[in-house]
Design an enzyme around this catalytic site. Structure first.
Site, mmCIF file in Angstrom:
data_model
loop_
_atom_site.group_PDB
_atom_site.id
_atom_site.type_symbol
_atom_site.label_atom_id
_atom_site.label_comp_id
_atom_site.label_asym_id
_atom_site.label_seq_id
_atom_site.Cartn_x
_atom_site.Cartn_y
_atom_site.Cartn_z
ATOM 1 N N LYS A 151 0.823 -1.211 0.000
ATOM 2 C CA LYS A 151 0.000 0.000 0.000
ATOM 3 C C LYS A 151 0.856 1.260 0.000
ATOM 4 O O LYS A 151 0.501 2.265 -0.601
ATOM 5 C CB LYS A 151 -0.963 0.005 1.200
ATOM 6 C CG LYS A 151 -2.110 -0.983 1.025
ATOM 7 C CD LYS A 151 -3.296 -0.647 1.909
ATOM 8 C CE LYS A 151 -4.349 -1.728 1.880
ATOM 9 N NZ LYS A 151 -5.219 -1.727 0.731
ATOM 10 N N LYS A 209 -4.971 -9.165 -6.911
ATOM 11 C CA LYS A 209 -6.119 -9.455 -6.045
ATOM 12 C C LYS A 209 -7.289 -8.508 -6.340
ATOM 13 O O LYS A 209 -7.076 -7.331 -6.582
ATOM 14 C CB LYS A 209 -5.660 -9.274 -4.582
ATOM 15 C CG LYS A 209 -6.658 -9.701 -3.541
ATOM 16 C CD LYS A 209 -6.208 -9.329 -2.120
ATOM 17 C CE LYS A 209 -6.760 -7.983 -1.694
ATOM 18 N NZ LYS A 209 -6.902 -7.757 -0.265
ATOM 19 N N LYS A 243 -11.535 -3.827 -3.064
ATOM 20 C CA LYS A 243 -12.617 -2.841 -3.122
ATOM 21 C C LYS A 243 -12.136 -1.401 -3.176
ATOM 22 O O LYS A 243 -12.898 -0.512 -3.532
ATOM 23 C CB LYS A 243 -13.593 -3.047 -1.969
ATOM 24 C CG LYS A 243 -13.072 -2.645 -0.607
ATOM 25 C CD LYS A 243 -14.182 -2.705 0.405
ATOM 26 C CE LYS A 243 -13.850 -3.663 1.525
ATOM 27 N NZ LYS A 243 -12.551 -3.421 2.169
HETATM 28 P P1 ATP Z 1 -8.719 -2.646 0.444
HETATM 29 O O1 ATP Z 1 -8.869 -2.656 -1.036
HETATM 30 O O2 ATP Z 1 -9.191 -1.404 1.093
HETATM 31 O O3 ATP Z 1 -7.353 -3.045 0.920
HETATM 32 P P2 ATP Z 1 -9.946 -5.250 0.523
HETATM 33 O O4 ATP Z 1 -11.002 -5.343 -0.504
HETATM 34 O O5 ATP Z 1 -8.650 -5.913 0.256
HETATM 35 O O6 ATP Z 1 -9.721 -3.757 0.990
HETATM 36 P P3 ATP Z 1 -10.452 -5.858 3.314
HETATM 37 O O7 ATP Z 1 -11.396 -4.968 4.007
HETATM 38 O O8 ATP Z 1 -9.009 -5.619 3.562
HETATM 39 O O9 ATP Z 1 -10.686 -5.859 1.753
HETATM 40 O O10 ATP Z 1 -10.774 -7.371 3.619
HETATM 41 C C1 ATP Z 1 -11.942 -7.889 4.184
HETATM 42 C C2 ATP Z 1 -11.857 -9.401 4.135
HETATM 43 O O11 ATP Z 1 -11.972 -9.839 2.786
HETATM 44 C C3 ATP Z 1 -10.536 -9.971 4.643
HETATM 45 O O12 ATP Z 1 -10.802 -11.158 5.360
HETATM 46 C C4 ATP Z 1 -9.767 -10.258 3.400
HETATM 47 O O13 ATP Z 1 -8.827 -11.276 3.580
HETATM 48 C C5 ATP Z 1 -10.885 -10.677 2.446
HETATM 49 N N1 ATP Z 1 -10.542 -10.401 1.045
HETATM 50 C C6 ATP Z 1 -10.244 -9.200 0.503
HETATM 51 N N2 ATP Z 1 -10.016 -9.295 -0.819
HETATM 52 C C7 ATP Z 1 -10.162 -10.614 -1.126
HETATM 53 C C8 ATP Z 1 -10.047 -11.365 -2.338
HETATM 54 N N3 ATP Z 1 -9.739 -10.780 -3.483
HETATM 55 N N4 ATP Z 1 -10.276 -12.695 -2.286
HETATM 56 C C9 ATP Z 1 -10.592 -13.307 -1.136
HETATM 57 N N5 ATP Z 1 -10.718 -12.654 0.052
HETATM 58 C C10 ATP Z 1 -10.514 -11.325 0.063
#
Ligand code: ATP
Ligand code: LTN
Length: 333
Positions: free
Chosen positions: A114, A196, A199
């Site tokens: 990040k 990955k 969001k």
């Molecule tokens: P950001 O983009 O703000 O970093 P994020 O979409 O990666 O956010 P988080 O809020 O960090 O999401 O994660 C919430 C949950 O979803 C965590 O348990 C994380 O491991 C899971 N998660 C996030 N992205 C994925 C993905 N692409 N596949 C599977 N699990 C995911």
């Protein structure tokens, strides 16, 4: 009785990755483990480690709260709360910062990724983020933390901090375990299957399915997902990352394993597979959206969050006071 806890950041609209890697699994666990206690929260303090627009953040917090429930969590066995409404998280976060070493924080992959994306203005909170996450978990004597694969490193650190505290002062924290699903722990971007699905990406990203996207758009995104040119539906993550990612999505929703899916599509090509998958994903998300619409402006949602805040505060206060006492803070022994 085990305590099961997890959090999601309100940094945008949750994606299909968040759903399959986290939310869907939370629901499954709650259905299977009726004797256990479930705490899920909206990690808004974690969200502000990167810049957020205040109006959007406020809306994302509420949306995420509604989506937790819309995915099928049972409110009767659930403490659902907003992290910033339980001040003990920030207080325990500070205790954890005083336990963690610079060297261990510097090794965290999420921080490295990040901070690399941001040219300037990397905050100190982004750096100390894992200490706050450890606090989130340790405040509730948590046994199990269901998360996607990307969070395992933070969990390992949480365990190290708990053990360090217990050794230095005396037994105080339960040492938690992570829980990652076999399939679906890492859903990749549909346009770039080496990245990955996240969001916090640009909301216009065609490779990312957001749970509140119009259903037609969801189908379109699946149908235009990047795949290789040989048109054989076969799971091979290294050589065919695009189709393998789509098969993971298919498997997570239908419960069918890769062999079964491969057998079903022998001689059929990607077009038919993608079209079926588009329908499968669309009908799963349509159900969530229906529930979401009923909840988002309801007083029920606020009542659930008020109750969650009060219960979480009660539990967190007890654990925080104990930790303060052990460290030697305050006047009470
Ligand atoms: P950001 O983009 O703000 O970093 P994020 O979409 O990666 O956010 P988080 O809020 O960090 O999401 O994660 C919430 C949950 O979803 C965590 O348990 C994380 O491991 C899971 N998660 C996030 N992205 C994925 C993905 N692409 N596949 C599977 N699990 C995911
Ligand atoms: N760091 C997590 C979100 C998160 C979390 C937690 C998950 C914050 N605190 C406690 C589980 C337990 C993330 O980025 N997905």
């Amino acid at each position: 009785m085990a305590v099961i806890l997890s959090g999601i950041k309100p940094t945008g609209i949750p994606t299909l990755g968040n759903y399959l890697g986290a939310l869907k699994n939370f629901v499954k666990l709650q259905n299977e483990r009726t004797e256990d206690k479930f705490l899920f929260f909206i990690a808004d303090l974690h969200a502000i480690t990167v810049p957020q627009n205040p109006a959007e953040l406020r809306a994302n917090i509420k949306n995420l709260a509604a989506l937790y429930l819309a995915c099928g969590l049972n409110k009767d066995n659930l403490v659902l709360f907003i992290q910033s409404e339980v001040a003990e998280h920030a207080e325990m976060g500070y205790i954890m910062q005083s336990m963690a070493y610079m060297g261990e924080m510097e090794r965290m992959t999420q921080f490295k990724e990040k901070s690399r994306k941001q040219e300037t203005g990397v905050t100190t909170a982004l750096f100390t983020y894992p200490a706050l996450m450890a606090a989130d978990i340790l405040l509730y004597n948590t046994d199990l933390v269901p998360v996607g694969e990307d969070q395992l490193q933070h969990l390992e650190l949480t365990r190290d901090l708990a053990i360090r505290f217990n050794n230095r002062y005396s037994d105080t924290f339960k040492v938690p375990e992570g829980l990652v699903t076999k399939v679906g722990a890492r859903i990749m971007d549909l346009q770039n299957p080496l990245k990955k699905m996240s969001k916090s990406e640009d909301p216009g990203d065609k490779g990312c399915i957001f749970l509140l996207d119009p259903i037609d758009l969801i189908k379109k995104k699946i149908k235009s997902a990047v795949t290789d040119s040989d048109s054989i539906v076969k799971y091979d993550k290294a050589n065919k990352p695009g189709i393998s990612n789509l098969m993971t999505i298919y498997s997570c929703i239908t419960g069918e394993d890769y062999k079964t899916i491969e057998a079903k599509y022998v001689g059929k090509g990607y077009g038919e597979f993608k079209s079926d998958l588009a329908d499968i994903v669309a009908s799963e998300i349509a159900k969530i959206q229906d529930n979401y619409k009923k909840l988002i402006n309801s007083s029920e949602l606020d009542e659930i969050l008020d109750k969650g805040r009060d219960e979480a505060t009660y539990l967190a206060r007890k654990q925080l006071s104990k930790a303060y006492r052990k460290v030697g803070l305050g006047r009470k022994k």
